[in-house]
Design an enzyme around this catalytic site. Structure first.
Site, PDB file in Angstrom:
ATOM      1  N   GLU A 408      59.706  77.986 -52.508  1.00 19.51           N
ATOM      2  CA  GLU A 408      59.179  79.147 -51.777  1.00 19.51           C
ATOM      3  C   GLU A 408      59.444  80.464 -52.492  1.00 19.51           C
ATOM      4  O   GLU A 408      58.579  81.345 -52.556  1.00 19.51           O
ATOM      5  CB  GLU A 408      59.771  79.191 -50.360  1.00 19.51           C
ATOM      6  CG  GLU A 408      59.217  78.161 -49.410  1.00 19.51           C
ATOM      7  CD  GLU A 408      59.927  76.822 -49.462  1.00 19.51           C
ATOM      8  OE1 GLU A 408      59.601  75.933 -48.660  1.00 19.51           O
ATOM      9  OE2 GLU A 408      60.833  76.681 -50.330  1.00 19.51           O
ATOM     10  N   HIS A 475      61.881  74.453 -36.991  1.00 18.92           N
ATOM     11  CA  HIS A 475      60.426  74.534 -37.038  1.00 18.92           C
ATOM     12  C   HIS A 475      59.894  75.360 -35.870  1.00 18.92           C
ATOM     13  O   HIS A 475      58.720  75.268 -35.530  1.00 18.92           O
ATOM     14  CB  HIS A 475      59.790  73.133 -36.991  1.00 18.92           C
ATOM     15  CG  HIS A 475      60.090  72.297 -38.187  1.00 18.92           C
ATOM     16  ND1 HIS A 475      61.299  71.674 -38.374  1.00 18.92           N
ATOM     17  CD2 HIS A 475      59.342  71.979 -39.270  1.00 18.92           C
ATOM     18  CE1 HIS A 475      61.279  71.003 -39.519  1.00 18.92           C
ATOM     19  NE2 HIS A 475      60.101  71.163 -40.071  1.00 18.92           N
TER      20      HIS A 475
END
Length: 669
Positions: A408, A475
């Site tokens: 990322e 999440h």
């Protein structure tokens, strides 16, 4: 620094392939940064500059690299690479203004020493975190490869920074994508005071490149001809056959990390050994020995360079410091951009789910901007975990729709590199929670770049966010408040399909970095008729969802729908519901008008209550709208816990039930 009296060179120079004019020119280029440094050290003691990171003893690397590349090939240097700037002929007067924090410096007094870039000179400077520039080099190299320019990019790093995750991510991405980039490690023996035996266990740092599937070599970084020859060789190959190469240049830091730290921790014998390998004095002695240069010519060069340095310093010293101006400071936080809202060309509409609206926006923006590159995990053939980019590879190709490694930080950095070359980048976080891995690139690189030296960061980071889906602590988080505190970012958070499409198009259009939040629960649970054509929604403007007279609810995201639903359950009362849509910059005028209308205000968000965006808005209302209030400004948010997994705990965590209680409390006040 240990003084060296070098009559006979100890470095073995091989002049094959070099003519006399180039050999002498390299000497001039070596001498200039050394003489500037000597002056800077004197000025530091006089208090005329505040800090200095010395590259004495390492000049051959910076000069050799910059001399071997084409002038329009990008270099990403570090603290000790003054020779890159002087070889690229950055005007000394402006460079000296930068060192003093003068108004005419590259950062207008906002940052120090070499923490700047100059697109004119194809230089992108570092930030203090050391590793992130490597991924930026990936992005610049990717842009060159996509444009088939036949150019190479060089990124410097130190041996200490090879321990950073950014180093490994950048090398991995470059290898997987065959990017035309040279990663150059200046192994100077110490990371501040930490010697190499406490930094790594491998025998050679160059060997790390082998693990990433790239060619890697170790060279004598004090030998200007070896540096020049090596860089020239690989640059010529890479221009024709794009691929990354890792080069470890062995050298030594002859002064402290910065001057205040000194060198007492370095064994004296080591200092004396490396003093005999001084890259400037050895090269000069060799040129004299080979009769390529005379003592008189060398002295004449020194006098000419000293005159140039003294003249530039005198002008820089007389230059003004920046005048503090709040207006000017705020004006440079974002790259100038005046959004012109785009209306759809036709009245045709189709029913679109929230997720489809996002897909529409990406597709139409890809058609509108041929320089837009999409990057993310599994977004190519698979279409992303939410299938938003399904079919994109067939339409736009894999060069523009790029699967990424699990890197990322490197991918956001690559997005910035693309922007530096005039591209637009969209980076998808597979889940918004994973943005923590890219946090430094976002808040310290993307957000600060324009303020620091005027370079915009045309990057959109898409963030699937939010709970109510039983996805657990990693999440489901609401992370918008992490970025709300960072000047230079824009944050949008739509709650309807219409806004999802219009705001994403607007975010991609905007040349500034935009964090785009999309609530996962809304993806397939919400649909409406929206224009088929491309259109934009104004960033920075809130939307009145419904009008009312009894209280005002200021919110965004999923809470917008909760507010509407709850008010339908309460008879005889109406609420003014304001959807912020843009969280940074947020619409103060609309908030003030909504407060003035009812006098009672609830600020609601799904995020945890403490430190949430609602706290800032509530405080602002209390300070600026106090005379219109008929009750205390109230807030509601999630519990101050991580997001739990199982449904009963998640429902307790989320603010829905407490939101209804707060509304009733506010009505009764």
């Amino acid at each position: 620094m240990t003084k060296a009296n070098i009559q006979t060179p100890v470095i073995n120079y091989n002049k094959e392939g070099f003519d006399k004019s180039l050999l002498v020119e390299l000497y001039k280029r070596l001498l200039k940064p050394r003489m500037i440094e000597e002056k800077m050290l004197l000025l530091l003691r006089q208090g005329k500059i505040s800090k200095w990171f010395s590259g004495i003893g390492q000049e051959a690397i910076a000069v050799g690299v910059a001399s071997a590349l084409h002038p329009d090939e990008f270099i990403l240097p570090m603290h000790r690479n003054l020779g890159v700037f002087t070889t690229r002929q950055v005007p000394l007067e402006r460079l000296f203004e930068q060192f003093q924090g003068k108004a005419g410096g590259f950062t207008k007094g906002r940052d120090r020493s070499f923490h700047f870039g100059s697109i004119e000179h194809h230089i992108v400077g570092m930030i203090s975190h050391l590793g992130p520039q490597l991924a930026v080099a990936d992005g610049i190299a990717l842009a060159s490869k996509l444009a088939k320019e036949g150019k190479v990019t060089v990124a410097f790093t130190g041996e200490g920074a090879t321990s950073e995750g950014d180093f490994h991510e950048a090398l991995n991405v470059a290898a997987v994508w065959d990017l035309p980039v040279i990663f150059l490690i200046e192994n100077n023996g110490y990371g501040l005071s930490t010697p190499v035996n406490e930094q790594y266990r491998c025998e050679r740092l160059a060997d790390r490149g082998i693990g990433y599937g790239m060619e890697a070599v170790q060279i004598d970084g004090n030998n200007i001809l070896e540096v020049y020859r090596t860089i020239s060789h690989y640059a010529q190959e890479i221009r024709k056959n794009p691929r990354p190469v890792l080069i470890e240049a062995m050298t030594f830091r002859m002064r402290g990390h910065e001057e205040a730290s000194g060198t007492k921790y370095v064994p004296q014998a080591l200092m004396e050994e490396w003093a005999q390998r001084d890259p400037v004095l050895n090269y000069e002695a060799w040129l004299l020995e080979e009769s390529i240069l005379t003592k008189e010519e060398a002295e004449a060069l020194r006098k000419a360079i000293k005159k140039e340095i003294d003249s530039a310093w005198k002008k820089a010293e007389a230059a003004p410091y920046p005048e503090p101006s709040i207006e000017h400071e705020l004006a440079d936080v974002y790259a100038p951009f005046s959004q012109q809202v785009v209306q759809p060309k036709s009245s045709a509409k189709s029913r679109r789910r929230f997720v489809d609206a996002i897909s529409d926006a990406l597709r139409q923006s890809m058609e509108r901007y041929p320089n837009l590159i999409l990057m993310g995990q599994d977004i190519a053939e698979y279409g992303g975990v939410f299938k938003i980019t399904e079919g994109f590879v067939e339409q736009f190709g894999k060069e523009r729709v790029r699967n990424t490694p699990l890197c990322e930080s490197a991918i956001v950095g690559a997005g910035l590199g693309l922007s530096i070359k005039g591209y637009k980048a969209m980076v998808e976080m597979q889940f918004g929670d994973f943005v923590t891995c890219a946090f430094n690139q976002i808040v310290n690189n993307l957000a600060k770049l324009h303020y620091r030296w005027g370079q915009n960061a045309d990057v959109v980071v898409r963030m699937p966010t939010g709970a109510n889906t039983q996805a657990g602590p990693y999440h489901s988080q609401s992370t918008e408040a992490w970025f709300f505190h960072t000047p230079g970012l824009k944050i949008v958070y739509p709650s309807s399909p219409y806004d999802a499409k219009g705001l994403l198009n607007a975010a991609i259009e905007d040349p500034n970095p935009v964090m785009y939040f999309e609530h996962k629960y809304l993806y397939r649970s919400l649909a409406e008729d929206i224009p088929d054509d491309y259109y934009t929604v104004e960033i920075g403007k809130a939307r009145t969802v419904q009008s009312g007279n009894d209280l005002t609810i200021i919110t965004y995201g999923l809470c917008v729908h909760w507010a509407v639903e709850i008010m339908q359950q309460i008879e005889g009362v109406t609420a003014e519901i304001l959807d912020l849509r843009t969280l940074l910059p947020w619409d103060k005028e609309a908030v003030a008008a909504a407060v003035r209308k009812t006098g009672k205000v609830l600020v609601a968000h799904e995020d945890c209550l403490t430190g949430g965006i609602g706290a800032e808005i509530a405080a602002w209302i209390t300070e600026h709208c106090f005379e219109w209030l008929d009750a205390p400004v109230m807030r509601v948010g999630a519990l101050d816990t991580p997001v739990p997994f199982v449904k009963p705990l998640e429902q307790q965590f989320l603010p829905y039930s407490r939101m209804k209680e707060k509304i009733e409390e506010l009505i009764a006040y």
